[in-house]
Design a protein around this motif. Sequence first.
Motif, PDB file in Angstrom:
ATOM      1  N   PHE A 218       0.784  -1.226   0.000  1.00  0.00           N
ATOM      2  CA  PHE A 218       0.000   0.000   0.000  1.00  0.00           C
ATOM      3  C   PHE A 218       0.823   1.286   0.000  1.00  0.00           C
ATOM      4  N   THR A 219       2.166   1.174  -0.002  1.00  0.00           N
ATOM      5  CA  THR A 219       3.015   2.361  -0.038  1.00  0.00           C
ATOM      6  C   THR A 219       3.052   2.939  -1.447  1.00  0.00           C
ATOM      7  N   LYS A 220       2.819   4.222  -1.560  1.00  0.00           N
ATOM      8  CA  LYS A 220       2.823   4.866  -2.878  1.00  0.00           C
ATOM      9  C   LYS A 220       4.243   4.978  -3.416  1.00  0.00           C
ATOM     10  N   PRO A 221       4.440   4.731  -4.706  1.00  0.00           N
ATOM     11  CA  PRO A 221       5.779   4.875  -5.305  1.00  0.00           C
ATOM     12  C   PRO A 221       6.301   6.292  -5.133  1.00  0.00           C
ATOM     13  N   ASP A 222       7.604   6.406  -4.809  1.00  0.00           N
ATOM     14  CA  ASP A 222       8.209   7.727  -4.624  1.00  0.00           C
ATOM     15  C   ASP A 222       9.191   8.082  -5.731  1.00  0.00           C
ATOM     16  N   GLY A 223       9.212   7.248  -6.773  1.00  0.00           N
ATOM     17  CA  GLY A 223      10.112   7.523  -7.890  1.00  0.00           C
ATOM     18  C   GLY A 223      11.467   6.881  -7.756  1.00  0.00           C
ATOM     19  N   SER A 224      11.737   6.227  -6.605  1.00  0.00           N
ATOM     20  CA  SER A 224      13.053   5.622  -6.389  1.00  0.00           C
ATOM     21  C   SER A 224      13.165   4.247  -7.029  1.00  0.00           C
ATOM     22  N   GLY A 225      12.049   3.697  -7.441  1.00  0.00           N
ATOM     23  CA  GLY A 225      12.059   2.354  -8.007  1.00  0.00           C
ATOM     24  C   GLY A 225      11.835   1.271  -6.981  1.00  0.00           C
ATOM     25  N   ALA A 226      11.699   1.649  -5.700  1.00  0.00           N
ATOM     26  CA  ALA A 226      11.486   0.651  -4.650  1.00  0.00           C
ATOM     27  C   ALA A 226      10.136  -0.036  -4.810  1.00  0.00           C
ATOM     28  N   PHE A 227       9.144   0.698  -5.301  1.00  0.00           N
ATOM     29  CA  PHE A 227       7.822   0.146  -5.534  1.00  0.00           C
ATOM     30  C   PHE A 227       7.357   0.545  -6.925  1.00  0.00           C
ATOM     31  N   VAL A 228       6.620  -0.325  -7.564  1.00  0.00           N
ATOM     32  CA  VAL A 228       6.009   0.010  -8.845  1.00  0.00           C
ATOM     33  C   VAL A 228       4.541   0.313  -8.617  1.00  0.00           C
ATOM     34  N   ALA A 229       3.974   1.118  -9.486  1.00  0.00           N
ATOM     35  CA  ALA A 229       2.577   1.518  -9.337  1.00  0.00           C
ATOM     36  C   ALA A 229       1.654   0.341  -9.607  1.00  0.00           C
ATOM     37  N   THR A 230       0.724   0.109  -8.683  1.00  0.00           N
ATOM     38  CA  THR A 230      -0.315  -0.910  -8.834  1.00  0.00           C
ATOM     39  C   THR A 230      -1.624  -0.317  -8.296  1.00  0.00           C
ATOM     40  N   PRO A 231      -2.752  -0.931  -8.563  1.00  0.00           N
ATOM     41  CA  PRO A 231      -4.011  -0.428  -7.987  1.00  0.00           C
ATOM     42  C   PRO A 231      -3.992  -0.360  -6.467  1.00  0.00           C
ATOM     43  N   LEU A 232      -3.165  -1.205  -5.830  1.00  0.00           N
ATOM     44  CA  LEU A 232      -3.134  -1.238  -4.370  1.00  0.00           C
ATOM     45  C   LEU A 232      -2.435  -0.038  -3.754  1.00  0.00           C
ATOM     46  N   ASN A 233      -1.503   0.572  -4.477  1.00  0.00           N
ATOM     47  CA  ASN A 233      -0.792   1.717  -3.891  1.00  0.00           C
ATOM     48  C   ASN A 233      -1.180   3.041  -4.533  1.00  0.00           C
ATOM     49  N   GLN A 234      -2.352   3.060  -5.135  1.00  0.00           N
ATOM     50  CA  GLN A 234      -2.895   4.294  -5.705  1.00  0.00           C
ATOM     51  C   GLN A 234      -4.169   4.704  -4.965  1.00  0.00           C
ATOM     52  N   GLY A 235      -4.029   4.831  -3.649  1.00  0.00           N
ATOM     53  CA  GLY A 235      -5.161   5.249  -2.830  1.00  0.00           C
ATOM     54  C   GLY A 235      -6.131   4.136  -2.475  1.00  0.00           C
ATOM     55  N   TYR A 236      -5.668   2.879  -2.529  1.00  0.00           N
ATOM     56  CA  TYR A 236      -6.574   1.755  -2.274  1.00  0.00           C
ATOM     57  C   TYR A 236      -7.076   1.746  -0.830  1.00  0.00           C
ATOM     58  N   VAL A 237      -6.179   1.956   0.137  1.00  0.00           N
ATOM     59  CA  VAL A 237      -6.604   1.940   1.540  1.00  0.00           C
ATOM     60  C   VAL A 237      -7.632   3.036   1.795  1.00  0.00           C
ATOM     61  N   GLU A 238      -7.432   4.180   1.164  1.00  0.00           N
ATOM     62  CA  GLU A 238      -8.397   5.267   1.318  1.00  0.00           C
ATOM     63  C   GLU A 238      -9.757   4.876   0.741  1.00  0.00           C
ATOM     64  N   ARG A 239      -9.756   4.113  -0.345  1.00  0.00           N
ATOM     65  CA  ARG A 239     -11.028   3.658  -0.918  1.00  0.00           C
ATOM     66  C   ARG A 239     -11.700   2.620  -0.022  1.00  0.00           C
ATOM     67  N   VAL A 240     -10.905   1.764   0.629  1.00  0.00           N
ATOM     68  CA  VAL A 240     -11.478   0.819   1.580  1.00  0.00           C
ATOM     69  C   VAL A 240     -12.158   1.575   2.721  1.00  0.00           C
ATOM     70  N   GLU A 241     -11.491   2.598   3.214  1.00  0.00           N
ATOM     71  CA  GLU A 241     -12.066   3.385   4.300  1.00  0.00           C
ATOM     72  C   GLU A 241     -13.330   4.105   3.845  1.00  0.00           C
ATOM     73  N   ALA A 242     -13.318   4.603   2.611  1.00  0.00           N
ATOM     74  CA  ALA A 242     -14.515   5.260   2.080  1.00  0.00           C
ATOM     75  C   ALA A 242     -15.668   4.269   1.956  1.00  0.00           C
ATOM     76  N   ARG A 243     -15.364   3.048   1.529  1.00  0.00           N
ATOM     77  CA  ARG A 243     -16.388   2.015   1.452  1.00  0.00           C
ATOM     78  C   ARG A 243     -16.977   1.713   2.822  1.00  0.00           C
ATOM     79  N   ASP A 244     -16.109   1.561   3.812  1.00  0.00           N
ATOM     80  CA  ASP A 244     -16.580   1.253   5.158  1.00  0.00           C
ATOM     81  C   ASP A 244     -17.385   2.415   5.744  1.00  0.00           C
ATOM     82  N   THR A 245     -17.026   3.630   5.364  1.00  0.00           N
ATOM     83  CA  THR A 245     -17.806   4.794   5.787  1.00  0.00           C
ATOM     84  C   THR A 245     -19.190   4.769   5.151  1.00  0.00           C
TER      85      THR A 245
END
Length: 232
Positions: free
Chosen positions: A179-206
Motif C-alpha cells: 500500500f506504499t505509494k511509489p516515490d520515484g526511487s524504483g522501490a515500488f512500482v505503481a499498482t491499484p493497491l498503492n494508488q489510494g486503495y486503503v483510502e477507498r477501503v475506508e470510504a467504502r466502510d464509511t
Amino acid sequence: MSGLDILAFGAHPDDVEIGMAGTIAKHTAQGFKVGICDLTEAEMSSNGTVDLRREEAKQASVALRLSVRENLRLPDRGLQVSSKHIDAVVEVIRRQRPRIVFMPYWEDRHPDHIQCSRIVQEAVFNAKLRRYMPELDAHLVEQVYFYFINDVASPQLLVDVTDVYELKRAALHAYASQFTKPDGSGAFVATPLNQGYVERVEARDTLLGQARGFAFAEGFVTKGPYAVSSFL
C-alpha cells in the motif's frame, strides 16, 4: 473438542484484513478465538517478497490479536477447485474446528478471490462428511459468511466497527509493501493497491456505516438463512 470461534480464509495475506479486520478486532477484544488462513503467499505480487509478506502478516496478526494464522502455500494465480486444494482447506477446518467460517464474496475483479471462495465453499461442505478423509474427525461449521474485498454487493449484515477502526488501519498499514505509494526511487512500482486503495477501503466502510448511522461498518452476505433466537 474446542476450536476457533471464527476462521477467515483469504487468497492472499491482506485479503481478510481488507474485508473484515474491524470485525475480527471487535471479536478478539471480546475474548473470542479468531484465526486467518491464507491460501497463498502472494508470490506473484508486483511489490514486496514472500519473506516480507510473511513479516507483514505477522504484524497484522499481532494488531488483530489472532489466535492462529496459517498459510497453505498454494500457488498464487494457480488456485483451482481441485481435490488437492479443497482437501488442504478441509484439513485446516477439521484441525481448527471453527464455529463460523468467512471467505471472500463470490464475485470480485481478482480471479484468485473467486477461486478462494469456491474452494472454501466446497471444503466447508466436505469437512462435515465423516467418510471423506476419514483419518480426520468430521466437523460441521455452524455458519458461513462472505466478506467483500474489491467488489461490493448489497450487504445482508452490517457490523459496526467504529470503536476498533484504528486497529483495522494498523492491520492494513502493516502491509507497507502493498500500500506504499511509489516515490520515484524504483522501490515500488505503481499498482491499484498503492494508488489510494486503503483510502477507498475506508470510504467504502464509511458508506456502509451510513446506512445505519455508524461511522464505519463492514458488510457481509450469506447464502443460507441467518437464524436468531429472538428479534430483541
